[in-house]
Design a protein around this motif. Structure first.
Motif, mmCIF file in Angstrom:
data_model
loop_
_atom_site.group_PDB
_atom_site.id
_atom_site.type_symbol
_atom_site.label_atom_id
_atom_site.label_comp_id
_atom_site.label_asym_id
_atom_site.label_seq_id
_atom_site.Cartn_x
_atom_site.Cartn_y
_atom_site.Cartn_z
ATOM 1 N N GLU A 1 0.835 -1.209 0.000
ATOM 2 C CA GLU A 1 0.000 0.000 0.000
ATOM 3 C C GLU A 1 0.871 1.261 0.000
ATOM 4 O O GLU A 1 0.617 2.211 -0.759
ATOM 5 C CB GLU A 1 -0.911 0.013 1.241
ATOM 6 N N HIS A 2 1.909 1.286 0.831
ATOM 7 C CA HIS A 2 2.769 2.467 0.914
ATOM 8 C C HIS A 2 3.518 2.697 -0.396
ATOM 9 O O HIS A 2 3.649 3.837 -0.857
ATOM 10 C CB HIS A 2 3.763 2.307 2.069
ATOM 11 N N LEU A 3 4.029 1.623 -0.991
ATOM 12 C CA LEU A 3 4.762 1.759 -2.246
ATOM 13 C C LEU A 3 3.855 2.282 -3.348
ATOM 14 O O LEU A 3 4.219 3.218 -4.084
ATOM 15 C CB LEU A 3 5.363 0.407 -2.641
ATOM 16 N N LEU A 4 2.666 1.721 -3.473
ATOM 17 C CA LEU A 4 1.741 2.158 -4.518
ATOM 18 C C LEU A 4 1.272 3.589 -4.274
ATOM 19 O O LEU A 4 1.088 4.358 -5.231
ATOM 20 C CB LEU A 4 0.550 1.207 -4.590
ATOM 21 N N ALA A 5 1.107 3.963 -3.015
ATOM 22 C CA ALA A 5 0.712 5.336 -2.706
ATOM 23 C C ALA A 5 1.783 6.328 -3.168
ATOM 24 O O ALA A 5 1.465 7.397 -3.703
ATOM 25 C CB ALA A 5 0.457 5.491 -1.205
ATOM 26 N N GLU A 6 3.060 5.986 -2.989
ATOM 27 C CA GLU A 6 4.155 6.858 -3.428
ATOM 28 C C GLU A 6 4.116 7.042 -4.942
ATOM 29 O O GLU A 6 4.301 8.148 -5.463
ATOM 30 C CB GLU A 6 5.496 6.255 -3.012
ATOM 31 N N ILE A 7 3.876 5.960 -5.673
ATOM 32 C CA ILE A 7 3.836 6.054 -7.133
ATOM 33 C C ILE A 7 2.625 6.852 -7.588
ATOM 34 O O ILE A 7 2.719 7.718 -8.471
ATOM 35 C CB ILE A 7 3.827 4.636 -7.747
ATOM 36 N N GLU A 8 1.467 6.601 -6.974
ATOM 37 C CA GLU A 8 0.249 7.314 -7.365
ATOM 38 C C GLU A 8 0.324 8.797 -7.043
ATOM 39 O O GLU A 8 -0.263 9.622 -7.764
ATOM 40 C CB GLU A 8 -0.953 6.672 -6.658
ATOM 41 N N GLN A 9 1.041 9.166 -6.010
ATOM 42 C CA GLN A 9 1.191 10.579 -5.672
ATOM 43 C C GLN A 9 2.159 11.299 -6.610
ATOM 44 O O GLN A 9 2.134 12.524 -6.713
ATOM 45 C CB GLN A 9 1.672 10.703 -4.224
ATOM 46 N N SER A 10 3.005 10.533 -7.300
ATOM 47 C CA SER A 10 3.988 11.136 -8.197
ATOM 48 C C SER A 10 3.470 11.296 -9.622
ATOM 49 O O SER A 10 3.937 12.151 -10.368
ATOM 50 C CB SER A 10 5.256 10.276 -8.222
ATOM 51 N N PHE A 11 2.494 10.458 -9.994
ATOM 52 C CA PHE A 11 2.026 10.446 -11.381
ATOM 53 C C PHE A 11 0.502 10.458 -11.418
ATOM 54 O O PHE A 11 -0.160 10.132 -10.436
ATOM 55 C CB PHE A 11 2.552 9.197 -12.100
ATOM 56 N N GLY B 1 -2.106 8.612 -12.157
ATOM 57 C CA GLY B 1 -2.568 7.267 -12.459
ATOM 58 C C GLY B 1 -2.828 6.471 -11.205
ATOM 59 O O GLY B 1 -2.500 6.899 -10.093
ATOM 60 N N CYS B 2 -3.454 5.302 -11.392
ATOM 61 C CA CYS B 2 -3.749 4.394 -10.285
ATOM 62 C C CYS B 2 -3.042 3.067 -10.526
ATOM 63 O O CYS B 2 -2.968 2.580 -11.652
ATOM 64 C CB CYS B 2 -5.255 4.161 -10.165
ATOM 65 N N CYS B 3 -2.539 2.477 -9.453
ATOM 66 C CA CYS B 3 -1.694 1.277 -9.535
ATOM 67 C C CYS B 3 -2.403 0.038 -9.022
ATOM 68 O O CYS B 3 -3.364 0.100 -8.266
ATOM 69 C CB CYS B 3 -0.425 1.463 -8.698
ATOM 70 N N ASP B 4 -1.856 -1.087 -9.429
ATOM 71 C CA ASP B 4 -2.126 -2.357 -8.765
ATOM 72 C C ASP B 4 -0.781 -3.032 -8.571
ATOM 73 O O ASP B 4 0.257 -2.539 -9.043
ATOM 74 C CB ASP B 4 -3.065 -3.237 -9.591
ATOM 75 N N ASN C 1 4.582 0.384 -16.684
ATOM 76 C CA ASN C 1 4.817 -0.670 -15.704
ATOM 77 C C ASN C 1 6.162 -0.506 -15.014
ATOM 78 O O ASN C 1 7.164 -0.158 -15.652
ATOM 79 C CB ASN C 1 4.777 -2.026 -16.404
ATOM 80 N N PHE C 2 6.155 -0.760 -13.713
ATOM 81 C CA PHE C 2 7.380 -0.850 -12.924
ATOM 82 C C PHE C 2 7.540 -2.309 -12.474
ATOM 83 O O PHE C 2 6.640 -2.854 -11.833
ATOM 84 C CB PHE C 2 7.318 0.064 -11.695
ATOM 85 N N ILE C 3 8.650 -2.921 -12.819
ATOM 86 C CA ILE C 3 8.940 -4.305 -12.438
ATOM 87 C C ILE C 3 9.990 -4.281 -11.330
ATOM 88 O O ILE C 3 11.042 -3.640 -11.483
ATOM 89 C CB ILE C 3 9.469 -5.118 -13.626
ATOM 90 N N ILE C 4 9.723 -4.974 -10.237
ATOM 91 C CA ILE C 4 10.631 -4.974 -9.092
ATOM 92 C C ILE C 4 11.016 -6.409 -8.768
ATOM 93 O O ILE C 4 10.149 -7.255 -8.546
ATOM 94 C CB ILE C 4 9.978 -4.319 -7.863
ATOM 95 N N GLN C 5 12.308 -6.673 -8.739
ATOM 96 C CA GLN C 5 12.790 -8.006 -8.388
ATOM 97 C C GLN C 5 12.913 -8.116 -6.873
ATOM 98 O O GLN C 5 13.613 -7.327 -6.234
ATOM 99 C CB GLN C 5 14.157 -8.263 -9.034
ATOM 100 N N MET C 6 12.198 -9.088 -6.286
ATOM 101 C CA MET C 6 12.265 -9.310 -4.848
ATOM 102 C C MET C 6 13.289 -10.389 -4.498
ATOM 103 O O MET C 6 14.069 -10.253 -3.573
ATOM 104 C CB MET C 6 10.894 -9.708 -4.315
ATOM 105 N N ILE D 1 4.108 -3.548 -11.146
ATOM 106 C CA ILE D 1 3.273 -2.437 -10.680
ATOM 107 C C ILE D 1 2.761 -1.681 -11.904
ATOM 108 O O ILE D 1 3.398 -0.737 -12.391
ATOM 109 C CB ILE D 1 4.053 -1.475 -9.750
ATOM 110 N N PRO D 2 1.616 -2.099 -12.459
ATOM 111 C CA PRO D 2 1.069 -1.361 -13.601
ATOM 112 C C PRO D 2 0.424 -0.066 -13.135
ATOM 113 O O PRO D 2 -0.233 -0.024 -12.090
ATOM 114 C CB PRO D 2 0.032 -2.332 -14.168
ATOM 115 N N LEU D 3 0.627 0.985 -13.923
ATOM 116 C CA LEU D 3 0.074 2.301 -13.607
ATOM 117 C C LEU D 3 -0.891 2.694 -14.717
ATOM 118 O O LEU D 3 -0.465 2.959 -15.847
ATOM 119 C CB LEU D 3 1.198 3.339 -13.485
#
Length: 235
Positions: A102-112, A114-117, A142-147, A214-216
Motif C-alpha cells: 500500500e505504501h509503495l503504490l501510494a508513493e507512485i500514485e502521488q507522483s504520477f 494514475g492508479c496502480c495495482d 509498468n514498474f517491475i521490481i525483483q524481490m 506495478i502497472p500504472l
C-alpha cells in the motif's frame, strides 16, 4: 524505508524521453515474500490468478463456483501443482495485499497521474523449460521490481499504436520483427520501467523468481484507492 533510490518517481525524467530504464537497488527487499505469495494462492477468490503455459500465453484453467462469491474460481490444488512444477504464476489484484505494498503504490500514485495495482510473479526455478510470457504489450506503464532471484528481461523499441485495441495485447509477435532497447538481468532490489504499449518479455529465470509488477493506469479512470491504514476504536 521502502524506496532506497527515489529517482524513478521524478516526473521530469519521463517528460521528454519516455524510454525503458533500470534503477539498481531502488527498492528494499521483503515488501512481498514467498509466504505472501503462498497465502495469496490459498485465497484465489481474492485475486485473479493466471499461469503461463509453454506457449507463452495464459493457461485455460478449470474453475469452480465458490459459495457466496458467485464466480468461477481456479482450483487451489491445480494452482499449487503447476506452481510447484516450475510454471510461472501471476497473482493479480494484490494492491491491498499488505501495508508495505500500500505504501509503495501510494508513493507512485502521488507522483504520477494514475492508479496502480500490484501483481506477484513467482517461478520456483525447478524446471526452467517452462517459459514466461512471450513478447507482448500492455496498456499501462509498468514498474517491475525483483524481490528474489534473477530474471532476464528484454524491452523493445517497438510499441503498439493506440489504434490497436486492448484485446490485441496477447497477439503472437515474432521477436525477429522487434528491435531490442534493453536486455538486462534484474537482481533483488532492482527496478525496471517500461512505457505504455512497449513490447516486452522475460527470456528466462535464473533459479527461483519472486517479482512484482506495478502497472500504472494513466490517466485515472476513477479515484485511486484509499491506501491509509485505519484502526478500530474499542474504548
Amino acid at each position: 524505508m521502502l524506496i532506497t533510490n527515489p529517482e524513478f518517481l521524478n516526473p521530469d525524467i519521463y517528460r521528454t524521453d519516455d524510454r525503458p530504464r533500470v534503477w539498481r537497488g531502488a527498492i528494499s527487499l521483503g515488501i512481498v515474500t514467498w509466504q505472501d505469495a503462498q497465502d495469496a494462492l490459498n485465497q484465489p477468490w481474492n485475486h485473479i490468478v493466471t499461469v503461463i503455459g509453454d506457449d507463452g500465453k495464459r493457461m485455460e484453467l478449470d474453475t469452480v463456483e465458490e459459495p457466496w462469491w458467485y464466480k468461477g474460481i481456479s482450483k487451489k490444488e491445480e494452482l499449487f501443482h503447476l506452481a510447484n512444477s516450475g510454471y510461472t504464476v501471476n497473482i493479480c489484484q494484490y494492491g491491498h495485499g499488505n501495508t508495505h505494498v500500500e505504501h509503495l503504490l501510494a508513493e507512485i500514485e502521488q507522483s504520477f497521474d494514475g492508479c496502480c495495482d500490484c501483481h506477484i510473479f513467482i517461478t520456483n526455478g525447478k524446471d526452467n523449460r517452462h517459459p514466461s510470457f512471450s513478447p507482448h504489450w500492455d496498456h499501462p506503464s509498468n514498474f517491475i521490481i525483483q524481490m528474489e532471484g534473477h530474471t532476464r528481461w528484454q524491452v523493445y523499441k517497438n510499441r503498439a499504436s493506440a489504434l490497436i485495441p486492448l484485446s490485441d495485447t496477447n497477439a503472437q509477435v515474432s521477436p525477429d520483427s522487434l528491435e531490442i532497447d534493453i536486455d538486462t538481468v534484474l537482481n533483488p532490489g532492482d527496478l525496471l520501467y517500461f512505457p505504455s504499449r512497449a513490447y516486452h518479455n522475460t527470456r528466462h529465470t535464473l533459479g527461483s523468481r519472486l517479482s512484482l509488477s506495478i502497472p500504472l493506469w494513466s490517466p485515472k479512470r476513477c479515484e485511486c484507492s484509499d491506501r491509509s491504514y485505519y484502526t478500530l476504536d474499542r474504548s
